[in-house]
Design a protein around this motif. Structure first.
Motif, PDB file in Angstrom:
ATOM      1  N   GLN A  52      47.317  41.829  34.399  1.00  0.00           N
ATOM      2  CA  GLN A  52      46.353  42.089  33.333  1.00  0.00           C
ATOM      3  C   GLN A  52      45.914  40.790  32.656  1.00  0.00           C
ATOM      4  OE1 GLN A  52      48.473  44.837  30.844  1.00  0.00           O
ATOM      5  NE2 GLN A  52      48.157  46.582  32.215  1.00  0.00           N
ATOM      6  N   TYR A  53      46.816  39.837  32.620  1.00  0.00           N
ATOM      7  CA  TYR A  53      46.492  38.546  32.002  1.00  0.00           C
ATOM      8  C   TYR A  53      45.550  37.742  32.891  1.00  0.00           C
ATOM      9  CZ  TYR A  53      47.179  33.986  29.794  1.00  0.00           C
ATOM     10  OH  TYR A  53      46.981  32.773  29.178  1.00  0.00           O
ATOM     11  N   SER A  54      45.866  37.679  34.215  1.00  0.00           N
ATOM     12  CA  SER A  54      45.063  36.895  35.150  1.00  0.00           C
ATOM     13  C   SER A  54      45.499  37.203  36.570  1.00  0.00           C
ATOM     14  CB  SER A  54      45.225  35.393  34.857  1.00  0.00           C
ATOM     15  OG  SER A  54      44.807  34.610  35.950  1.00  0.00           O
ATOM     16  N   ILE A  55      44.538  37.455  37.458  1.00  0.00           N
ATOM     17  CA  ILE A  55      44.855  37.667  38.869  1.00  0.00           C
ATOM     18  C   ILE A  55      45.415  36.385  39.478  1.00  0.00           C
ATOM     19  CG2 ILE A  55      43.893  38.167  41.145  1.00  0.00           C
ATOM     20  CD1 ILE A  55      44.158  40.621  39.461  1.00  0.00           C
ATOM     21  N   ASP A  56      44.906  35.232  39.045  1.00  0.00           N
ATOM     22  CA  ASP A  56      45.441  33.957  39.524  1.00  0.00           C
ATOM     23  C   ASP A  56      46.913  33.817  39.144  1.00  0.00           C
ATOM     24  OD1 ASP A  56      43.097  33.186  40.693  1.00  0.00           O
ATOM     25  OD2 ASP A  56      42.464  31.849  39.075  1.00  0.00           O
ATOM     26  N   ALA A  57      47.261  34.265  37.944  1.00  0.00           N
ATOM     27  CA  ALA A  57      48.651  34.212  37.510  1.00  0.00           C
ATOM     28  C   ALA A  57      49.534  35.069  38.413  1.00  0.00           C
ATOM     29  CB  ALA A  57      48.780  34.677  36.061  1.00  0.00           C
ATOM     30  N   ASP A 282      43.673  33.022  48.043  1.00  0.00           N
ATOM     31  CA  ASP A 282      43.993  33.548  46.714  1.00  0.00           C
ATOM     32  C   ASP A 282      44.123  35.066  46.743  1.00  0.00           C
ATOM     33  OD1 ASP A 282      43.909  30.966  45.861  1.00  0.00           O
ATOM     34  OD2 ASP A 282      42.149  31.177  44.570  1.00  0.00           O
ATOM     35  N   ALA A 283      43.192  35.725  47.434  1.00  0.00           N
ATOM     36  CA  ALA A 283      43.231  37.183  47.534  1.00  0.00           C
ATOM     37  C   ALA A 283      44.421  37.646  48.384  1.00  0.00           C
ATOM     38  CB  ALA A 283      41.930  37.714  48.126  1.00  0.00           C
ATOM     39  N   ALA A 284      44.669  36.951  49.506  1.00  0.00           N
ATOM     40  CA  ALA A 284      45.779  37.325  50.388  1.00  0.00           C
ATOM     41  C   ALA A 284      47.111  37.171  49.672  1.00  0.00           C
ATOM     42  CB  ALA A 284      45.749  36.464  51.654  1.00  0.00           C
ATOM     43  N   LEU A 285      47.248  36.100  48.869  1.00  0.00           N
ATOM     44  CA  LEU A 285      48.499  35.859  48.156  1.00  0.00           C
ATOM     45  C   LEU A 285      48.698  36.881  47.046  1.00  0.00           C
ATOM     46  CD1 LEU A 285      50.832  33.828  48.274  1.00  0.00           C
ATOM     47  CD2 LEU A 285      49.622  32.436  46.585  1.00  0.00           C
ATOM     48  N   ALA A 286      47.639  37.168  46.297  1.00  0.00           N
ATOM     49  CA  ALA A 286      47.732  38.169  45.232  1.00  0.00           C
ATOM     50  C   ALA A 286      48.034  39.553  45.809  1.00  0.00           C
ATOM     51  CB  ALA A 286      46.444  38.198  44.418  1.00  0.00           C
ATOM     52  N   GLY A 368      37.899  43.274  44.204  1.00  0.00           N
ATOM     53  CA  GLY A 368      37.323  44.012  45.323  1.00  0.00           C
ATOM     54  C   GLY A 368      38.032  43.684  46.628  1.00  0.00           C
ATOM     55  N   GLU A 369      38.361  42.402  46.820  1.00  0.00           N
ATOM     56  CA  GLU A 369      39.104  42.015  48.023  1.00  0.00           C
ATOM     57  C   GLU A 369      40.501  42.634  48.029  1.00  0.00           C
ATOM     58  OE1 GLU A 369      38.666  37.874  49.591  1.00  0.00           O
ATOM     59  OE2 GLU A 369      37.767  37.517  47.624  1.00  0.00           O
ATOM     60  N   LEU A 370      41.166  42.603  46.871  1.00  0.00           N
ATOM     61  CA  LEU A 370      42.509  43.173  46.782  1.00  0.00           C
ATOM     62  C   LEU A 370      42.509  44.662  47.094  1.00  0.00           C
ATOM     63  CD1 LEU A 370      43.923  41.508  43.523  1.00  0.00           C
ATOM     64  CD2 LEU A 370      44.330  40.841  45.885  1.00  0.00           C
ATOM     65  N   SER A 371      41.487  45.348  46.628  1.00  0.00           N
ATOM     66  CA  SER A 371      41.403  46.797  46.828  1.00  0.00           C
ATOM     67  C   SER A 371      41.307  47.161  48.296  1.00  0.00           C
ATOM     68  CB  SER A 371      40.191  47.357  46.075  1.00  0.00           C
ATOM     69  OG  SER A 371      40.311  47.107  44.693  1.00  0.00           O
TER      70      SER A 371
END
Length: 467
Positions: A52-57, A282-286, A368-371
């Motif tokens: 909720q704070y940051s997807i990068d986090a 970034d998306a793959a790691l998240a 959107g990528e994560l979904s």
């Protein structure tokens, strides 16, 4: 092929069902399952807040935890191996040796926890080598450095928990982990977001929240360890001195047990490094961070069953009754597999239910990528966690007997050719994250079959960690 293998395993398990053994395993396992669920809930809430704070986090935390876990597992799991010594001493009717075993675990925890702080100056170099984006790197360093301060209290919690686990008093572990959960959730809320006048610290706040929560859990744990009845019954106050013979045996068996977790953690960390280097890193790691967090919903309760099996194997071997130990082990497999299959079905049928826990509308493109990615990763999770039930129970059973060197050898040998190398080879592909998780699934399946082979071979029945 997998379908045929699964049917053969299922038939074997059904033939070995003994509901009386189920009951006895469950009596020790359910408090450990609840305790692990508290810890799992602590991790999940931590990740939900960070998402909720940051997807990068969220992405940064996954890689940072991987780096933290490899050395931390060595210390924590070595310290927690005290439960095997205690279980075997109790089975052998030698309660006076419980106290000396606890103190050797404490010494290992203190030395390891203090040395861990020496990793802080190296963090910038380590995360720069990862090759992740600069924003992710900065967050990884912040979180890792804060998390290093949790190493000492985490190891002490493992020592205190190992005392009660070895005795079979698993309900106490619920209190210790519940303390950690409550403190961590409160501090996460105030330190990540800067609520109630506290500074907004983001990922760094999450790391310090974990450290302080483990301090609270360690204090409670050792308060309970040293209560009057325990001090007298288990020779706790008079056995604080260094015991060279016991420490050597502790390291002989406990260090390989810790090495298993450390080596698997190292392999998984490198696995994540290559995922973060993919074109959509970034998306793959998240997405991998989310999948792992959800996976723990099935894994940690199953580990609770495996811990119960390890205790019962240790006590049975202390009593010189390996047949009973074997029967309890199969009952543990049946219980954990039943639960894991139900969880796997939920991952397949309701992926969006889990995914929405981490929803963040600030970066719509990344979300959107994560979904798209996460539901596919949950398919792999649903597959390999079934075999993980074998991994957990049989590896803990082998360690409960003292067969820790073999378990370590497996952890050293299998992850790299089966999981890490294939991930490196596909790290240039846009779809590499799917192939990487397929490789991780193959690793888990092969590892499960190796542990099954070792367990059914029966060599562990002749082992012991005590004189």
């Amino acid at each position: 092929m997998l379908r045929v293998l699964f049917i053969l395993l299922l038939r074997s398990f059904l033939k070995k069902i003994n509901f009386n053994n189920w009951k006895q395993v469950w009596q020790i396992a359910w408090p450990l399952i609840v305790a692990n669920s508290f810890w799992n809930l602590q991790i999940t809430i931590d990740r939900v807040f960070l998402g909720q704070y940051s997807i990068d986090a969220l992405a940064a935390v996954m890689a940072a935890v991987g780096v933290f876990w490899a050395p931390m597992a060595l210390i924590q799991q070595t310290a927690s191996y005290v439960m095997t010594f205690i279980a075997q001493y109790i089975g052998a009717k030698q309660p006076h040796m419980v106290g000396p075993s606890v103190w050797q675990s404490v010494y290992i925890s203190v030395v390891g926890g203090v040395l861990f702080l020496g990793l802080i100056p190296l963090s910038s170099f380590v995360f720069y080598w990862f090759g992740h984006s600069q924003n992710i790197q900065a967050l990884e360093i912040e979180y890792f450095n804060a998390l290093c301060f949790s190493a000492l209290p985490t190891a002490l919690v493992a020592a205190a928990s190992g005392f009660f686990t070895g005795l079979g008093r698993s309900k106490v572990i619920m209190l210790i982990n519940c303390m950690g959960l409550i403190v961590n959730v409160i501090l996460d809320y105030v330190l990540i977001f800067g609520n109630y006048g506290f500074p907004e610290m983001g990922v760094e706040g999450a790391g310090y929240a974990t450290a302080l929560a483990n301090v609270a859990a360690a204090i409670l744990g050792f308060y309970l360890v040293f209560k009057n009845e325990n001090r007298e019954k288990y020779n706790l106050t008079e056995s604080w001195k260094y015991n060279s013979d016991l420490l050597k045996r502790f390291l002989k068996f406990g260090l390989p047990s810790g090495m298993q977790w450390a080596l698997e953690g190292l392999g998984f960390t490198v696995f994540l490094i290559f995922i973060g280097r993919m074109p959509n890193g970034d998306a793959a790691l998240a997405a991998s961070s989310i999948a792992v967090t959800i996976m723990l919903l099935s894994a940690l309760p199953a580990i609770g069953v495996a811990q119960a099996v390890s205790i019962m194997v240790g006590q049975c071997l202390g009593e010189k009754n390996p047949q009973k130990a074997e029967a309890y082990s199969w009952s543990g497999v049946q219980i954990s597999m039943f639960y894991i299959i139900l969880m796997g079905i939920s991952f397949l049928c309701f992926p969006n239910f889990y995914l929405n826990w981490f929803h963040n509308a600030e970066n719509k493109e990344l979300w959107g990528e994560l979904s798209v990615i996460v539901p596919y990763l949950l398919m792999f999770v649903a597959l390999f966690t079934v075999f993980d039930s074998l991994n957990f129970v049989f590896s803990f059973a082998l360690k409960g007997a003292g067969d820790t060197r073999f378990v370590t050898f497996v952890a050293l040998l299998l992850p790299w050719p089966l999981m890490v190398l294939p991930t490196f080879l596909v790290s240039h592909l846009q779809t590499g994250v799917y192939w990487a998780w397929a490789a991780a699934s193959l690793f888990i399946i092969v590892q499960a079959l190796v542990f099954l082979w070792r367990f059914t071979g029966g060599k562990w029945k002749e082992m012991s960690v005590i004189h």
